[in-house]
Design a protein around this motif. Structure first.
Motif: not given
Length: 111
Positions: A32-43, A45-46, A49-56
């Motif tokens: 469950e902690a792994e799931r929660d972490y990955k959801i927050v991480l991916s959100n 990152v998106l 990226r949407n705010e215009g930060m360079k992917v690198t």
């Protein structure tokens, strides 16, 4: 002597049962902690990226975001507890084998 060893063996078997049940609980908590972490991480990152930060540069920034860092910490703590439970189970199994070997030696000596 045999009675003491049998009592100790029975106690270790009970401890093993409890530890195995605990492993299921801590394994679920870790997942469950792994799931929660990955959801927050991916959100995050998106969002970056949407705010215009360079992917690198996103991987350098995202792990410093408070919510991501907290979720990662919680995941790592749950993993550590899970791994400690696995080691406890291995230790109890070893103790059971030692007691069984001692019982076998004593039974063999009385023949």
């Amino acid at each position: 002597m045999y009675g003491d060893l049998y009592n100790e063996l029975n106690q270790k078997q009970k401890e093993l049962d409890i530890s195995i049940k605990s492993l299921r609980k801590t394994g679920t908590e870790w997942a469950e902690a792994e799931r929660d972490y990955k959801i927050v991480l991916s959100n995050e990152v998106l969002r970056l990226r949407n705010e215009g930060m360079k992917v690198t540069i996103i991987p350098l920034v995202v792990y410093g975001i408070q919510e991501v860092a907290t979720k990662r910490y919680m995941r790592d703590m749950k993993e550590a507890v899970y791994n400690a439970n696995q080691e406890a189970i291995n230790s109890i199994k070893l103790q059971i084998r030692i007691i069984e070997n001692q019982l076998n030696r004593e039974w063999g000596a009385n023949k």
